[in-house]
Design a protein around this motif. Structure first.
Motif, PDB file in Angstrom:
ATOM      1  N   ASP B 231       1.088  -0.845   0.011  1.00  0.00           N
ATOM      2  CA  ASP B 231       0.183   0.245   0.018  1.00  0.00           C
ATOM      3  C   ASP B 231       0.733   1.049  -0.131  1.00  0.00           C
ATOM      4  N   GLU B 232      -0.134   2.162  -0.368  1.00  0.00           N
ATOM      5  CA  GLU B 232       0.749   3.890  -0.580  1.00  0.00           C
ATOM      6  C   GLU B 232       0.374   3.743   0.531  1.00  0.00           C
ATOM      7  N   VAL B 233       1.272   4.840   1.581  1.00  0.00           N
ATOM      8  CA  VAL B 233       1.294   5.164   2.677  1.00  0.00           C
ATOM      9  C   VAL B 233       1.996   6.794   2.966  1.00  0.00           C
ATOM     10  N   ASP B 234       0.502   7.890   3.603  1.00  0.00           N
ATOM     11  CA  ASP B 234       1.574   9.001   3.351  1.00  0.00           C
ATOM     12  C   ASP B 234       1.735   8.984   5.110  1.00  0.00           C
ATOM     13  N   PHE B 266       5.319   6.345   1.086  1.00  0.00           N
ATOM     14  CA  PHE B 266       6.046   5.765   0.967  1.00  0.00           C
ATOM     15  C   PHE B 266       5.360   4.127   0.898  1.00  0.00           C
ATOM     16  N   GLN B 267       5.540   3.113   0.366  1.00  0.00           N
ATOM     17  CA  GLN B 267       5.138   1.881   0.046  1.00  0.00           C
ATOM     18  C   GLN B 267       5.404   1.338   1.796  1.00  0.00           C
ATOM     19  N   GLY B 268       4.014   0.799   2.331  1.00  0.00           N
ATOM     20  CA  GLY B 268       4.080   0.575   3.937  1.00  0.00           C
ATOM     21  C   GLY B 268       2.418  -0.193   3.714  1.00  0.00           C
ATOM     22  N   ASP B 269       2.487  -0.129   5.424  1.00  0.00           N
ATOM     23  CA  ASP B 269       1.147  -0.645   5.768  1.00  0.00           C
ATOM     24  C   ASP B 269       0.876   0.231   7.234  1.00  0.00           C
ATOM     25  N   GLU B 270      -0.093   0.809   6.515  1.00  0.00           N
ATOM     26  CA  GLU B 270      -0.114   1.923   7.876  1.00  0.00           C
ATOM     27  C   GLU B 270       0.024   1.840   8.831  1.00  0.00           C
ATOM     28  N   ASP B 271      -1.607   0.605   9.105  1.00  0.00           N
ATOM     29  CA  ASP B 271      -1.393  -0.449  10.644  1.00  0.00           C
ATOM     30  C   ASP B 271      -0.549  -0.233  11.120  1.00  0.00           C
ATOM     31  N   VAL B 381      13.079   5.198  13.242  1.00  0.00           N
ATOM     32  CA  VAL B 381      12.454   4.085  12.239  1.00  0.00           C
ATOM     33  C   VAL B 381      12.230   4.492  10.807  1.00  0.00           C
ATOM     34  N   TRP B 382      13.279   4.206   9.855  1.00  0.00           N
ATOM     35  CA  TRP B 382      14.240   4.810   8.856  1.00  0.00           C
ATOM     36  C   TRP B 382      12.974   3.906   7.942  1.00  0.00           C
ATOM     37  N   LEU B 383      12.504   3.937   6.931  1.00  0.00           N
ATOM     38  CA  LEU B 383      11.174   3.111   5.789  1.00  0.00           C
ATOM     39  C   LEU B 383      11.855   3.563   4.477  1.00  0.00           C
ATOM     40  N   PRO B 384      12.599   2.585   3.647  1.00  0.00           N
ATOM     41  CA  PRO B 384      12.741   2.433   2.083  1.00  0.00           C
ATOM     42  C   PRO B 384      11.473   3.497   1.517  1.00  0.00           C
ATOM     43  N   VAL B 385      11.539   4.406   1.008  1.00  0.00           N
ATOM     44  CA  VAL B 385       9.947   4.562   0.181  1.00  0.00           C
ATOM     45  C   VAL B 385       9.606   4.039  -0.450  1.00  0.00           C
ATOM     46  N   ARG B 386      10.737   3.344  -1.967  1.00  0.00           N
ATOM     47  CA  ARG B 386      10.109   2.664  -2.613  1.00  0.00           C
ATOM     48  C   ARG B 386      10.727   0.667  -2.476  1.00  0.00           C
TER      49      ARG B 386
END
Lengths: 240, 401
Positions: B231-234, B266-271, B381-386
């Motif tokens: 998913d796309e998360v803001d 970024f690509q992730g799981d919002e919950d 916490v660092w998360l890759p954008v894609r």
């Protein structure tokens, strides 16, 4: 079909057979090493029995491969890369056989280990993983004749040396703490030493692959770990 | 229909001549996978092109082996799933043994193998002798590989759950039983003591309930760990949700959560990301109130590059007493609790950060923990954008700043 093509084809088949034997030996010693490590760190008795059981098969393959290599040398007078490949094969099978022996010896020790002194095996586990992974990559490089992978394996043995030195100190501490630990610790020390030797033979294999593929030798002095901070690793030759 | 059956059907159809003729005389596959030996005489392989192209269509992992076990062809799926572990799988002694079993009568064989390196894998191989009409040139064996690692991981998670639950619940349960016995016996006629004991029992029961909830959350996170979120998360929306959802907790502890967010997608799981930040904020408030200063907790986003990849960072900072360096590498171990009593006002279970780590791993992200005793703690916490497809399912290492 002409006589000439027939000759070349069966020559190619013989080389192919030799490569197949090396791959099989590789698979066997990989398995032996994996089972040996498992036998020590997980106390798995079945694994401890399996590793030495595979030894005769490895020895048999070594003899067969040697006979075949000598046969090819004698009958075909191979040149250039073919000659190098066969000479390397003779030595690599020797290294693989030694690795199998060390793995079997580790597994036999595992059966004698009595692990309730609260000795941590975390160091040995990571050393075992590292050695296994290097061995896997070396045999991959052998199958694919991958020069760069061989160099990568050759360089990454330093980490094994570091871990070995650390293990040595750790086990020494356990022995000084409580003399009842000495029996187990001596066995573990030999296990660590044998793993380190497996790592050395793995680098030998990497060196020989490099030689077979490029016709050049890697520097005689390999980067070594576990000796202290002051050392400069020898430069890797730029092949071709 | 399993991969093996599908392959056999395809083979059958081919033998009966139902497949269009262009497949039989098809061209060579454009690319030879890097790990296949670059044999100088390839004619033995080119004749099997029809078969190789067919296998290329299979949604399962298929490889072709020579009789001596050497690998001649691997379809795209096999390369994608097993990557550079393929060589070590094919070399396994059990595979060779299975190949030896194949002959004119026995056309099927299976092998189950377990690998330790490069990552733990459980693989089942089904071998099938290819009919001679299809393989004239010493490539007589088709193998279908299936990765059973996931199934094994699920079982391991379940076993772990039982082990942890029984271990961690034993103590509070023993306390409850003790109180019940006291209430029945010595305190049967003492209303004041009864009230007091029931109070303690309610607290203990509540603790046990929260523990079980956390254990379940951990199990769920572990089981989805190998699936990349899509998913796309803001980032700004995530921060807004965390601010709202943590408001009751913060006001109960007398803290205002300071937030600053940029809208980065970024690509992730919002919950899951909200859960990560809530865990971190909860920890931060817990530590901030035990410090000697006015508690301050902040949540800030920024953009950053780690390992050559663009990403978004969420940083949670508190001005609590800080954590000693010796504890930092172990903080994300499950049930690891920092001793020292300062956090004793709100004891946890040592599961919050373990959950955080699993979620961050799933997103291919990184966790950085900085702490100075007397100054406070900063967790990023660092998360890759894609997220890219991970080559190997290795756990990204925990880096400490």
């Amino acid at each position: 079909m002409t006589e000439a093509t027939h000759t070349v084809k069966s020559y190619e088949q013989e080389l192919e057979r030799l490569r197949g034997m090396m791959a099989r030996m590789g698979g066997l010693v990989e398995r032996q090493t994996a089972q040996a490590v498992k036998a020590v760190v997980d106390g798995d008795e079945e694994a401890a029995i399996e590793a030495p059981d595979l030894d005769p098969e490895v020895d048999e393959l070594e003899r067969e491969a040697e006979a075949l290599a000598i046969r090819i040398l004698a009958l075909r007078s191979p040149m250039a890369i073919d000659l190098r490949e066969i000479v390397a094969a003779l030595k690599i099978t020797g290294d693989l056989e030694r690795i199998g022996d060390y793995a079997a010896s580790i597994a036999r020790r595992a059966l004698k280990l009595d692990m309730d002194g609260g000795i941590s095996l975390i160091g040995l586990r990571s050393m075992g993983r590292l050695v296994q992974d290097n061995l896997r990559r070396a045999i991959d490089a052998l199958a694919t004749r991958d020069r760069d992978l061989a160099v990568a394996v050759w360089q990454s043995d330093t980490a094994v040396d570091e871990l070995y030195t650390a293990m040595f100190r750790e086990l020494m501490t356990y022995m000084m703490e409580d003399p009842r630990n000495i029996g187990s610790c001596i066995h573990l020390l030999f296990v660590a030493k044998n793993l380190e030797r497996i790592g050395d033979h793995t680098t030998n294999i990497a060196e020989r692959i490099y030689y077979a593929v490029t016709g050049e030798m890697l520097p005689a002095v390999r980067p070594r770990g576990g000796l202290g901070p002051q050392q400069t690793p020898p430069a890797i030759p730029d092949a071709r | 229909m399993t991969g093996a059956e599908l392959a056999l059907c395809l083979l059958g159809a081919f033998c009966l001549g139902l497949m269009p003729g262009w497949l039989a005389g098809g061209r060579r596959l454009p690319q030879r996978p890097a790990f296949l030996p670059a044999s100088r005489r390839d004619e033995s392989i080119t004749r099997d092109v029809g078969l190789e192209e067919m296998l290329g269509f299979l949604p399962d992992c298929a490889v072709l082996l020579a009789r001596n076990g050497s690998l001649r062809f691997a379809n795209a799926e096999a390369l994608a799933v097993f990557g550079d572990a393929l060589g070590t799988i094919i070399r396994h002694p059990d595979v060779f043994a299975a190949l030896q079993r194949l002959d004119a009568e026995t056309v099927l064989a299976t092998a189950d193998i377990v690998l330790d390196v490069p990552v733990r894998r459980v693989v089942r191989l089904v071998f099938r002798l290819v009919p001679e009409a299809l393989s004239q040139a010493g490539v007589p064996v088709l193998a279908i590989l299936s990765d059973r690692s996931e199934k094994e991981a699920v079982e391991r998670v379940r076993a772990d759950f039982v082990a942890y639950a029984s271990h961690e619940l034993r103590t509070p349960l023993a306390a409850l039983i003790g109180f019940i016995e006291t209430l029945r016996g010595p305190a049967a006629d003492d209303p004041a003591a009864q009230k007091q004991f029931l109070e303690i029992m309610a607290t203990q029961a509540g603790r046990m309930q929260r523990l079980i909830e956390q254990l379940l959350a951990l199990s769920r996170v572990e089981m989805t760990e190998h699936r990349r979120p899509r998913d796309e998360v803001d980032a700004a929306q995530v921060v807004a949700r965390v601010r709202d959802e943590s408001a009751p907790l913060c006001s109960a502890r007398g803290i205002v959560l300071e937030t600053e967010a940029h809208p980065v997608a970024f690509q992730g799981d919002e919950d899951q990301i909200v859960q990560v930040l809530l865990n971190l904020v909860e920890n931060a408030t817990k530590y901030a109130v035990t410090g000697k200063r006015v508690p301050v907790v902040s949540l800030v986003t920024s953009e950053g590059v780690v390992g050559g990849k663009d990403g978004v960072s969420f940083t949670v900072t508190d001005n609590g007493p800080g954590i000693e360096a010796q504890h930092l590498p172990r903080l994300t171990e499950r049930f690891y609790r920092v001793e020292g009593g300062q956090g004793a006002t709100a004891p946890g279970y040592g599961l919050g950060l373990a959950i955080v780590r699993h979620i961050v791993d799933r997103h291919d992200g990184r966790l950085f923990i900085d702490s100075v005793v007397g100054e406070g703690t900063r967790i990023t916490v660092w998360l890759p954008v894609r997220g890219e497809r991970r080559q190997a399912r290795e756990r990204p290492s925990l880096l400490l700043g």
